[in-house]
Design an enzyme around this catalytic site. Structure first.
Site, PDB file in Angstrom:
ATOM      1  N   TRP A  38      -8.689   5.986  -0.897  1.00 46.19           N
ATOM      2  CA  TRP A  38      -8.323   7.577  -0.893  1.00 46.19           C
ATOM      3  C   TRP A  38      -7.868   7.970  -2.187  1.00 46.19           C
ATOM      4  O   TRP A  38      -7.396   7.168  -2.985  1.00 46.19           O
ATOM      5  CB  TRP A  38      -7.095   7.587  -0.001  1.00 46.19           C
ATOM      6  CG  TRP A  38      -6.818   9.229  -0.105  1.00 46.19           C
ATOM      7  CD1 TRP A  38      -7.507  10.219   0.059  1.00 46.19           C
ATOM      8  CD2 TRP A  38      -5.310   9.666  -0.425  1.00 46.19           C
ATOM      9  NE1 TRP A  38      -6.590  11.505   0.166  1.00 46.19           N
ATOM     10  CE2 TRP A  38      -5.249  10.923  -0.325  1.00 46.19           C
ATOM     11  CE3 TRP A  38      -4.157   9.111  -0.602  1.00 46.19           C
ATOM     12  CZ2 TRP A  38      -3.974  11.885  -0.449  1.00 46.19           C
ATOM     13  CZ3 TRP A  38      -2.955   9.837  -0.885  1.00 46.19           C
ATOM     14  CH2 TRP A  38      -2.970  10.932  -0.980  1.00 46.19           C
TER      15      TRP A  38
ATOM     16  N   TYR B 160     -12.568  11.279   2.649  1.00 47.46           N
ATOM     17  CA  TYR B 160     -12.604  10.851   1.272  1.00 47.46           C
ATOM     18  C   TYR B 160     -13.575  11.303   0.133  1.00 47.46           C
ATOM     19  O   TYR B 160     -14.842  10.638   0.423  1.00 47.46           O
ATOM     20  CB  TYR B 160     -12.110   9.274   1.071  1.00 47.46           C
ATOM     21  CG  TYR B 160     -10.944   8.772   1.920  1.00 47.46           C
ATOM     22  CD1 TYR B 160     -10.108   9.694   2.382  1.00 47.46           C
ATOM     23  CD2 TYR B 160     -10.635   7.538   1.878  1.00 47.46           C
ATOM     24  CE1 TYR B 160      -8.858   9.277   3.112  1.00 47.46           C
ATOM     25  CE2 TYR B 160      -9.566   7.229   2.890  1.00 47.46           C
ATOM     26  CZ  TYR B 160      -8.603   7.953   3.231  1.00 47.46           C
ATOM     27  OH  TYR B 160      -7.607   7.699   3.782  1.00 47.46           O
TER      28      TYR B 160
ATOM     29  N   GLU C 152      -1.296  -7.149  -9.651  1.00 52.37           N
ATOM     30  CA  GLU C 152       0.109  -7.054  -9.635  1.00 52.37           C
ATOM     31  C   GLU C 152       0.485  -6.906  -8.151  1.00 52.37           C
ATOM     32  O   GLU C 152       1.575  -7.502  -7.596  1.00 52.37           O
ATOM     33  CB  GLU C 152       0.711  -5.859 -10.397  1.00 52.37           C
ATOM     34  CG  GLU C 152       2.151  -5.671 -10.134  1.00 52.37           C
ATOM     35  CD  GLU C 152       2.645  -4.503 -11.103  1.00 52.37           C
ATOM     36  OE1 GLU C 152       1.869  -4.023 -11.979  1.00 52.37           O
ATOM     37  OE2 GLU C 152       3.665  -3.906 -10.871  1.00 52.37           O
TER      38      GLU C 152
ATOM     39  N   GLN D 165      -3.566  -3.226 -11.860  1.00 52.19           N
ATOM     40  CA  GLN D 165      -2.657  -2.789 -10.748  1.00 52.19           C
ATOM     41  C   GLN D 165      -2.577  -3.785  -9.597  1.00 52.19           C
ATOM     42  O   GLN D 165      -1.653  -4.066  -8.787  1.00 52.19           O
ATOM     43  CB  GLN D 165      -2.891  -1.484 -10.425  1.00 52.19           C
ATOM     44  CG  GLN D 165      -2.632  -0.561 -11.389  1.00 52.19           C
ATOM     45  CD  GLN D 165      -3.069   1.114 -11.328  1.00 52.19           C
ATOM     46  OE1 GLN D 165      -3.499   1.316 -10.030  1.00 52.19           O
ATOM     47  NE2 GLN D 165      -2.697   2.077 -11.853  1.00 52.19           N
TER      48      GLN D 165
HETATM   49  P1  NDP Z   1      -0.207   3.889  -2.875  1.00 46.97           P
HETATM   50  O1  NDP Z   1       1.059   4.581  -2.538  1.00 46.97           O
HETATM   51  O2  NDP Z   1       0.192   2.529  -3.153  1.00 46.97           O
HETATM   52  O3  NDP Z   1      -0.789   4.641  -4.209  1.00 46.97           O
HETATM   53  C1  NDP Z   1      -1.622   3.945  -5.007  1.00 46.97           C
HETATM   54  C2  NDP Z   1      -2.010   4.389  -6.508  1.00 46.97           C
HETATM   55  O4  NDP Z   1      -0.626   4.376  -7.297  1.00 46.97           O
HETATM   56  C3  NDP Z   1      -2.897   3.562  -7.174  1.00 46.97           C
HETATM   57  O5  NDP Z   1      -4.226   4.419  -6.886  1.00 46.97           O
HETATM   58  C4  NDP Z   1      -2.654   4.232  -8.541  1.00 46.97           C
HETATM   59  O6  NDP Z   1      -2.864   5.362  -8.787  1.00 46.97           O
HETATM   60  C5  NDP Z   1      -1.084   3.870  -8.442  1.00 46.97           C
HETATM   61  N1  NDP Z   1      -0.619   2.450  -8.668  1.00 46.97           N
HETATM   62  C6  NDP Z   1      -0.888   1.432  -7.656  1.00 46.97           C
HETATM   63  N2  NDP Z   1      -0.389   0.323  -8.063  1.00 46.97           N
HETATM   64  C7  NDP Z   1       0.195   0.505  -9.175  1.00 46.97           C
HETATM   65  C8  NDP Z   1       0.940  -0.394 -10.356  1.00 46.97           C
HETATM   66  N3  NDP Z   1       0.915  -1.470  -9.952  1.00 46.97           N
HETATM   67  N4  NDP Z   1       1.249   0.112 -11.346  1.00 46.97           N
HETATM   68  C9  NDP Z   1       1.060   1.617 -11.720  1.00 46.97           C
HETATM   69  N5  NDP Z   1       0.438   2.519 -10.696  1.00 46.97           N
HETATM   70  C10 NDP Z   1      -0.104   1.715  -9.699  1.00 46.97           C
HETATM   71  O7  NDP Z   1      -1.208   3.927  -1.948  1.00 46.97           O
HETATM   72  P2  NDP Z   1      -2.355   5.206  -1.614  1.00 46.97           P
HETATM   73  O8  NDP Z   1      -1.509   6.529  -1.589  1.00 46.97           O
HETATM   74  O9  NDP Z   1      -3.340   5.124  -2.517  1.00 46.97           O
HETATM   75  O10 NDP Z   1      -2.726   4.503  -0.003  1.00 46.97           O
HETATM   76  C11 NDP Z   1      -3.457   3.346   0.056  1.00 46.97           C
HETATM   77  C12 NDP Z   1      -4.647   3.721   0.842  1.00 46.97           C
HETATM   78  O11 NDP Z   1      -3.996   4.117   2.257  1.00 46.97           O
HETATM   79  C13 NDP Z   1      -5.701   4.760   0.964  1.00 46.97           C
HETATM   80  O12 NDP Z   1      -6.483   4.204  -0.278  1.00 46.97           O
HETATM   81  C14 NDP Z   1      -6.237   5.032   2.062  1.00 46.97           C
HETATM   82  O13 NDP Z   1      -6.997   4.007   2.333  1.00 46.97           O
HETATM   83  C15 NDP Z   1      -4.991   5.006   3.006  1.00 46.97           C
HETATM   84  N6  NDP Z   1      -4.255   6.360   3.130  1.00 46.97           N
HETATM   85  C16 NDP Z   1      -4.448   6.891   4.312  1.00 46.97           C
HETATM   86  C17 NDP Z   1      -3.972   7.965   4.874  1.00 46.97           C
HETATM   87  C18 NDP Z   1      -4.102   8.525   6.167  1.00 46.97           C
HETATM   88  O14 NDP Z   1      -3.911   9.881   6.531  1.00 46.97           O
HETATM   89  N7  NDP Z   1      -4.443   7.959   7.046  1.00 46.97           N
HETATM   90  C19 NDP Z   1      -3.436   8.900   3.670  1.00 46.97           C
HETATM   91  C20 NDP Z   1      -3.105   8.393   2.452  1.00 46.97           C
HETATM   92  C21 NDP Z   1      -3.755   6.934   2.299  1.00 46.97           C
HETATM   93  P3  NDP Z   1      -2.832   5.811 -10.478  1.00 46.97           P
HETATM   94  O15 NDP Z   1      -3.336   4.752 -11.313  1.00 46.97           O
HETATM   95  O16 NDP Z   1      -3.868   6.830 -10.571  1.00 46.97           O
HETATM   96  O17 NDP Z   1      -1.566   6.133 -10.957  1.00 46.97           O
END
Ligand code: NDP
Length: 329
Positions: A21, A54, A296, A293
């Protein structure tokens, strides 16, 4: 890697999984998506999460190309899609039999696979009888196009209703829910669904373990360039971050970061490990835009044994988000 059963089903998913996502197609091209998926797979991740919504299908196209290129055995990984937001027309949205079927077929094509391991109703559809959706999902299962069906952000009574209909018809009810779960969003997983874990053996594939990156601590000193909060189309996330409630989350994350440091970990690892402590969580879906990321975040598994009662109490004292327990005799 550790593997956990998806609720009462026999399927064992990796405790940490990987989703696309926001990231795939918008922030991450095919090459980078391949690098991230390979890194995850080689660390033992066996579940890749996706949805028709997505990047308007492009995220599945990218994931499909990577799966094909990698050539991993189809029996070594699970892939999902979700149905609900497929387009603007009434036939392209919701959970009618027609859209559930069309969306599944389209996802199979984009992902270049013969079947979806997990297929979710991305939201409840108040305009479609639950029985119609239960039957539609079961037809796809009977045709071998879907193995397990589930819901995402359905209320407990809606999930229970789906099970009631399925039981009456001798069909399969939803095996799993995909709710948000993190240190700032706990109500559904820790309170609302309690009865469902016992009664129907509900599994959970939880999303946004870092609250869209907030719990990585990256927003402590403002909004870094290129981060999710700067993306066009996600202004709503930034507004939330800059609200009073959002600022409070950033403040709490700073305190959590101090605690994480004492444990020799990053705050992202602490937040992810905390999700894993809950045995009701079948898998934590990670998101990442960069290999560093993901590396980590995958290492969060190693922190779990350190989260004993004393540490968990300190986390509670910082976040103060524990839902009131349900009354019991
Ligand atoms: P997170 O809350 O873990 O956010 C992930 C984002 O945070 C990354 O894309 C990155 O974004 C940042 N990030 C991740 N790790 C680090 C780190 N170690 N250091 C710094 N920044 C970091 O998860 P998501 O919101 O992406 O959700 C995960 C999955 O869950 C999605 O991909 C999807 O498959 C699912 N999902 C399902 C939903 C539903 O309605 N069913 C809704 C939302 C998600 P950046 O680098 O851009 O800052």
């Amino acid at each position: 890697m550790q593997y956990r059963r998806l609720g009462r089903s026999g399927l064992q998913l990796s405790a940490l999984s990987f989703g696309s996502w926001v990231t795939f197609s918008t922030q991450v091209d095919e090459g980078a998506a391949g690098e991230l998926m390979k890194l995850a797979y080689e660390a033992g991740v066996n579940f890749f999460d996706n949805a028709e919504a997505y990047a308007a299908g492009e995220s599945e196209v990218l994931m499909g190309r990577v799966l094909k290129k990698m050539g991993w055995g189809r029996d070594t990984y699970c892939v999902s899609s979700k149905v609900f937001w497929g387009g603007k027309l009434p036939t392209q949205r919701g959970l009618s039999k027609k859209h559930v079927r069309d969306a599944c077929h389209a996802a199979l094509k984009r992902l270049q696979v013969d079947y979806l391991d997990l297929y979710f109703c991305h939201r409840p559809d108040l305009d479609t009888p639950i029985e119609e959706t239960v039957r539609a999902m079961n037809e796809l299962i009977a045709q071998g196009k879907v193995l397990y069906w589930g819901t995402s952000e359905w209320r407990a009574d809606e999930i229970a209703a789906a099970h009631g209909v399925a039981r009456a018809l001798g069909l399969a009810g939803p095996t799993m829910e995909q709710p948000q779960y993190n240190l700032f969003a706990r109500e559904r997983v820790e309170r609302e669904y309690l009865r469902l874990y016992e009664d129907v053996g509900l599994g959970t594939t939880i999303w946004s373990p870092l609250a869209s990156g907030v719990l990585s601590g990256k927003y402590a000193e403002g909004v870094p360039k290129g981060s999710r909060m700067t993306l066009a189309g996600y202004e709503w996330l930034r507004e939330r971050l800059e609200s009073d409630a959002g600022r409070e989350k950033v403040r709490k994350t700073r305190e959590l970061a101090t605690l994480a440091k004492e444990l020799g970990a990053s705050v992202a690892q602490l937040a992810i490990a905390w999700c894993l402590v809950n045995p009701r969580v079948s898998t934590v879906i990670l998101g990442a835009t960069r290999p560093a990321q993901l590396r980590e975040n995958l290492a969060a598994l190693e922190l779990v044994p350190q989260l004993e009662a004393g540490v968990l109490a300190r986390i509670e004292a910082i976040v103060r988000t524990k839902p009131e327990p349900l009354e019991r005799f």
